[in-house]
Design an enzyme around this catalytic site. Structure first.
Site, PDB file in Angstrom:
ATOM      1  N   GLY A 186       0.890  -1.213   0.039  1.00 53.94           N
ATOM      2  CA  GLY A 186      -0.006   0.046   0.005  1.00 53.94           C
ATOM      3  C   GLY A 186       0.900   1.289  -0.308  1.00 53.94           C
ATOM      4  O   GLY A 186       0.412   2.312  -0.800  1.00 53.94           O
ATOM      5  N   CYS A 187       1.999   1.186   0.820  1.00 55.93           N
ATOM      6  CA  CYS A 187       2.870   2.462   0.848  1.00 55.93           C
ATOM      7  C   CYS A 187       3.514   2.692  -0.419  1.00 55.93           C
ATOM      8  O   CYS A 187       3.609   3.873  -0.825  1.00 55.93           O
ATOM      9  CB  CYS A 187       3.804   2.506   2.074  1.00 55.93           C
ATOM     10  SG  CYS A 187       2.659   2.145   3.716  1.00 55.93           S
ATOM     11  N   THR A 188       3.951   1.541  -0.913  1.00 59.01           N
ATOM     12  CA  THR A 188       4.675   1.527  -2.253  1.00 59.01           C
ATOM     13  C   THR A 188       3.781   2.066  -3.359  1.00 59.01           C
ATOM     14  O   THR A 188       4.209   3.007  -4.072  1.00 59.01           O
ATOM     15  CB  THR A 188       5.226   0.400  -2.563  1.00 59.01           C
ATOM     16  OG1 THR A 188       6.277  -0.217  -1.620  1.00 59.01           O
ATOM     17  CG2 THR A 188       6.174   0.229  -3.961  1.00 59.01           C
TER      18      THR A 188
END
Length: 108
Positions: free
Chosen positions: A51-53
């Site tokens: 998700g962060c990527t």
């Protein structure tokens, strides 16, 4: 540990609390030195998670549009500079990642 993640964000245009944090290259970034500029702080829990990527790569992919409008972007999370540096290089992120040790700035 991630209680700050579930709080209401500052409304757009709000003055952020003053801070000074090291970036992934060890340089200190102070909000005071950025006053008068458009600054986008992207708080995210961890480097190298799906998700962060995806979130940070969207900012990377729109980088030229942000630059054209004079917006400076900083990713912020509690991991160390080594983790940030490797993540930034792997994902080819054109903006610095700040080390918020102990999540002090996120809590503010």
């Amino acid at each position: 540990m991630f209680a700050w993640l579930f709080t209401d964000p500052l409304p757009a245009g709000s003055m952020a609390p003053e801070f000074t944090l090291p970036d992934d290259a060890g340089r200190l970034v102070s909000l005071a030195s950025l006053r008068g500029r458009y600054v986008l702080l992207v708080f995210y829990p961890r480097d190298n998670t799906s998700g962060c990527t995806k979130q940070l790569c969207q900012f990377r992919d729109e980088w030229e549009r942000f630059r054209a409008k004079g917006v400076q972007i900083f990713g912020v999370n509690p991991q160390d500079a080594g983790s940030h540096s490797a993540f930034r290089e792997k994902q080819k992120l054109p903006f610095p990642l700040l080390v918020d040790k102990g999540q002090k700035i996120a809590r503010l």
